[in-house]
Scaffold this motif. Structure first.
Motif, PDB file in Angstrom:
ATOM      1  N   ILE A 162      -3.955  15.772  -0.688  1.00 21.27           N
ATOM      2  CA  ILE A 162      -4.686  14.904   0.231  1.00 21.27           C
ATOM      3  C   ILE A 162      -3.732  13.796   0.684  1.00 21.27           C
ATOM      4  O   ILE A 162      -3.138  13.095  -0.145  1.00 21.27           O
ATOM      5  N   THR A 163      -3.578  13.635   1.989  1.00 26.01           N
ATOM      6  CA  THR A 163      -2.671  12.640   2.569  1.00 26.01           C
ATOM      7  C   THR A 163      -3.466  11.747   3.525  1.00 26.01           C
ATOM      8  O   THR A 163      -4.268  12.251   4.326  1.00 26.01           O
ATOM      9  N   ARG A 164      -3.228  10.486   3.426  1.00 26.53           N
ATOM     10  CA  ARG A 164      -3.885   9.533   4.334  1.00 26.53           C
ATOM     11  C   ARG A 164      -2.836   8.709   5.064  1.00 26.53           C
ATOM     12  O   ARG A 164      -1.870   8.262   4.445  1.00 26.53           O
ATOM     13  N   ASP A 165      -3.026   8.520   6.374  1.00 27.71           N
ATOM     14  CA  ASP A 165      -2.103   7.732   7.193  1.00 27.71           C
ATOM     15  C   ASP A 165      -2.418   6.244   7.004  1.00 27.71           C
ATOM     16  O   ASP A 165      -3.464   5.748   7.437  1.00 27.71           O
ATOM     17  N   LEU A 166      -1.509   5.530   6.326  1.00 29.05           N
ATOM     18  CA  LEU A 166      -1.694   4.090   6.074  1.00 29.05           C
ATOM     19  C   LEU A 166      -0.724   3.236   6.900  1.00 29.05           C
ATOM     20  O   LEU A 166      -0.428   2.089   6.540  1.00 29.05           O
ATOM     21  N   SER A 167      -0.260   3.776   8.029  1.00 29.70           N
ATOM     22  CA  SER A 167       0.744   3.048   8.821  1.00 29.70           C
ATOM     23  C   SER A 167       0.234   1.693   9.278  1.00 29.70           C
ATOM     24  O   SER A 167       0.938   0.690   9.185  1.00 29.70           O
ATOM     25  N   GLU A 168      -1.024   1.660   9.752  1.00 27.05           N
ATOM     26  CA  GLU A 168      -1.566   0.392  10.238  1.00 27.05           C
ATOM     27  C   GLU A 168      -1.714  -0.605   9.102  1.00 27.05           C
ATOM     28  O   GLU A 168      -1.400  -1.797   9.244  1.00 27.05           O
ATOM     29  N   ARG A 169      -2.203  -0.120   7.952  1.00 27.49           N
ATOM     30  CA  ARG A 169      -2.358  -1.020   6.820  1.00 27.49           C
ATOM     31  C   ARG A 169      -1.013  -1.523   6.332  1.00 27.49           C
ATOM     32  O   ARG A 169      -0.855  -2.713   5.985  1.00 27.49           O
TER      33      ARG A 169
END
Length: 635
Positions: free
Chosen positions: A114-121
């Motif tokens: 499971i991968t989540r895009d945390l670029s904004e955070r």
């Protein structure tokens, strides 16, 4: 729930990349979330190794294999790092890898990822960190303010460069120390540090000013702000404290207040001087009428002892009023001075008998003069009165008796001077007593007109004012130095006389007055009382008198009456002053003898030196003397 429904659920998730890897790390499934932020379709990526999503530097160090090994060993891998999309752009990913094993046998079937895009955070976190770093840099760079933190107990927990510069402590010397160390001992005794924190805790903020102490023990005047710091739940975390050294600002404000007070005092004294001068002029006119009338009455009544005694008493009272008027004029700096070259030792020695008789047997006088003391330029008679005033004040300060010291020294003034003297050479005449001295409040008011500590009827309160007026009018200063219980020193500063200075021309002494033949005299005064007495005295001297109540009326008389041989005029008249009348009269009648009756010193430079002046109030002898002088050939 069957397999198709699970797949539908997983495929509907678009905020997470949820996919399967086989035991070797090959992608075996792909949901719409993975497609959305990694860019690959399922057809493009299934069958490819998941290391494709890693950046080159992570692949080079074997990070994909390490992640799978960790998941196998520990049952789970979780971490964050840069990943690569299909288009080559990077994003910051939060990754969870769980091993999938067969039920019962535990055989490894693959991995769930499971991968989540945390670029904004991450960008926000980096921005926050950058902001915090910039804020810390800003706080540390401020040197004009001491900015630091306190814990809930008041101990220092951070320290900027401004605090180090202002208070003198390095961070390692003060962090962990209670902030009360910066307070003075007297403020600590009053619990001022505790009160500051309690106020900030209760009200959210404390602000105040006071003395604080540096590491080296010196004090500075500080403006202090303490702000309460709480977490979102309202729990107290500590305090933010900002301190500014405002010593120079406070001193500048203090000096401004002193200057403002001096300005207001100057305005007040100027207003009192204007009032006093005007009152003195009117009072002189009244005394003129009284004294001249008494003198004329004395000549017309029988030689009755009782009547003569009453007349003598009336004359003495009027003369005391005249002396008071002269003091008021001296304070207002409007007395007419006759400056001349005066040797201070000779003057003091010459008045020693007067001083001793005035001071009484319990007081002795000690004189000390600097060798080769230069003479001063001053009115000698007025200086005698001034020294007598100072000596009497010194005697009154010593009710049990004592020694009064009169000393004199010369001094060159080139720059700023405590007595606020202009550059030049001066003689300082000091009159010192051994009396009780004055407190600060009394000393500050000592030269105010009508201020006295001697009680009702024991002093006019004009003695020191008169001395101060004489000093200022002569180009010098009067200063007073006194401490309660340690006596008082009055310093009278007078300018040194130039060698070529000469005394002002003095009127001819009465014994030298030649007999004057009867004249036709024009007497001018806007005060009918004074004019009547002036006319009566002129007539008593045998002269024929013409009268005028204004300068305009006097000029008209001079034009039409060629028999007028002498002009006697008052100075302070409306529309046309006596000085203006004399100037106009001399244009009309060149060489006409004139006499000016006045008490105002400002006329000294407004008229030629050969114009005789009568100081009001004047008597028959003074009038006769003035007429004789006016008729003398002028050079």
């Amino acid at each position: 729930m069957d397999e198709s429904r699970y797949r539908l659920l997983v495929d509907s998730v678009t905020d997470y990349a949820i996919y399967m890897l086989d035991a070797d790390g090959i992608v075996s499934s792909w949901n719409s979330g993975a497609h959305r932020f990694k860019g690959y379709t399922e057809a493009e990526i299934v069958g490819q190794h998941f290391s494709r999503f890693y950046v080159d530097e992570d692949r080079e160090v074997g990070l994909p294999q390490k992640a799978l090994a960790t998941a196998l060993r520990e049952g789970r891998f979780e971490g964050e790092g840069w990943r690569v999309r299909k288009d080559g752009t990077r994003f910051w990913a939060h990754v969870v890898i769980d091993p999938i094993r067969a039920p019962g046998s535990g055989e490894l079937l693959g991995f769930a990822k499971i991968t989540r895009d945390l670029s904004e955070r991450k960008a926000a976190a980096e921005l926050l960190k950058r902001s915090e770093d910039q804020f810390n840099l800003l706080v540390q760079s401020v040197t004009d303010y001491a900015i630091y933190m306190l814990d809930t107990q008041g101990r220092v927990s951070s320290w900027n460069l401004g605090a180090q510069r202002i208070k003198g402590y390095a961070p390692e010397e003060i962090i962990g120390v209670h902030f009360s160390r910066f307070y003075t001992a007297e403020d600590r005794a009053r619990d001022r540090p505790k009160i500051a924190l309690e106020t900030a805790t209760r009200e959210g903020r404390f602000e105040g000013e006071g003395w604080r102490v540096r590491k080296d023990g010196t004090r500075f005047w500080a403006n202090v702000v303490v702000d309460r710091i709480v977490d979102p739940s309202g729990q107290l975390l500590g305090f933010a404290k900002v301190t500014r050294d405002v010593t120079e600002k406070r001193e500048a404000q203090h000096q401004l207040e002193i200057a403002r007070e001096a300005f207001f005092q100057s305005q007040k004294m100027d207003a009192i001087g204007q009032l006093t001068g005007g009152v003195s002029h009117d009072f002189n006119n009244l005394l003129m009428a009284v004294l001249s009338s008494l003198a004329l009455i004395r000549k017309r009544i029988p030689e009755d002892p009782k009547t003569q005694a009453l007349l003598d008493n009336a004359v003495r009272g009027a003369k005391r009023g005249a002396e008071l008027t002269q003091r008021m004029l001296a304070f207002a700096r409007r007395q007419e001075l006759k400056p001349g070259v005066v040797h201070v030792p000779d003057l003091v020695d010459g008045m020693s008998g007067l001083l001793q008789s005035s001071l009484g047997p319990t007081v002795s006088i000690d004189t000390r003069y600097e060798e080769l003391l230069p003479p001063v330029l001053v009115d000698g008679n007025q200086l005698e009165l001034a020294l007598l005033n100072l000596a009497v004040n010194a005697r009154d300060a010593m009710p049990q008796g004592g020694v009064i010291t009169i000393a004199a020294r010369a001094e060159n003034v080139t720059g700023e001077h405590p007595a606020r003297l202009a550059p030049g050479r001066y003689v300082c005449i000091c009159v010192h007593d051994e009396g009780e001295g004055m407190d600060e409040a009394t000393l500050a008011r000592a030269t105010e007109p009508f201020y006295t500590t001697k009680g009702v009827g024991k002093g006019t309160g004009l003695g020191l004012s008169m001395v101060e007026g004489l000093a200022a009018q002569s180009g010098g200063r009067l200063t007073l130095k006194s401490t309660k219980g340690e006596g008082t020193t009055a310093e009278l500063w007078l300018p040194v006389a130039r060698e070529q200075a000469e005394p002002a021309p003095a009127p001819v002494a009465p014994s030298e007055v030649a007999q004057v033949a009867p004249l036709t005299v024009l007497a001018v005064d806007d005060d009918a009382l004074v004019l009547m007495n002036t006319v009566a005295m002129l007539q008593e001297l045998g002269h024929t008198v013409r009268e005028a109540l204004s300068g305009k009326e006097a000029l008209a008389m001079l034009t039409r009456d060629a028999s007028i041989q002498l002009l006697v005029t008052d100075q302070a008249m409306p529309q046309m002053t006596g000085a203006q009348l004399i100037e106009a009269a001399r244009r009309e009648r060149p060489g006409l003898p004139v006499i000016l009756a006045t008490g105002y010193a400002e006329l000294a430079t407004a008229l030629p030196q050969n114009v005789p002046r009568l100081a009001k109030p004047f008597d028959l002898d003074a009038l006769a003397q003035g007429i004789a002088f006016a008729l003398q050939p002028q050079t």
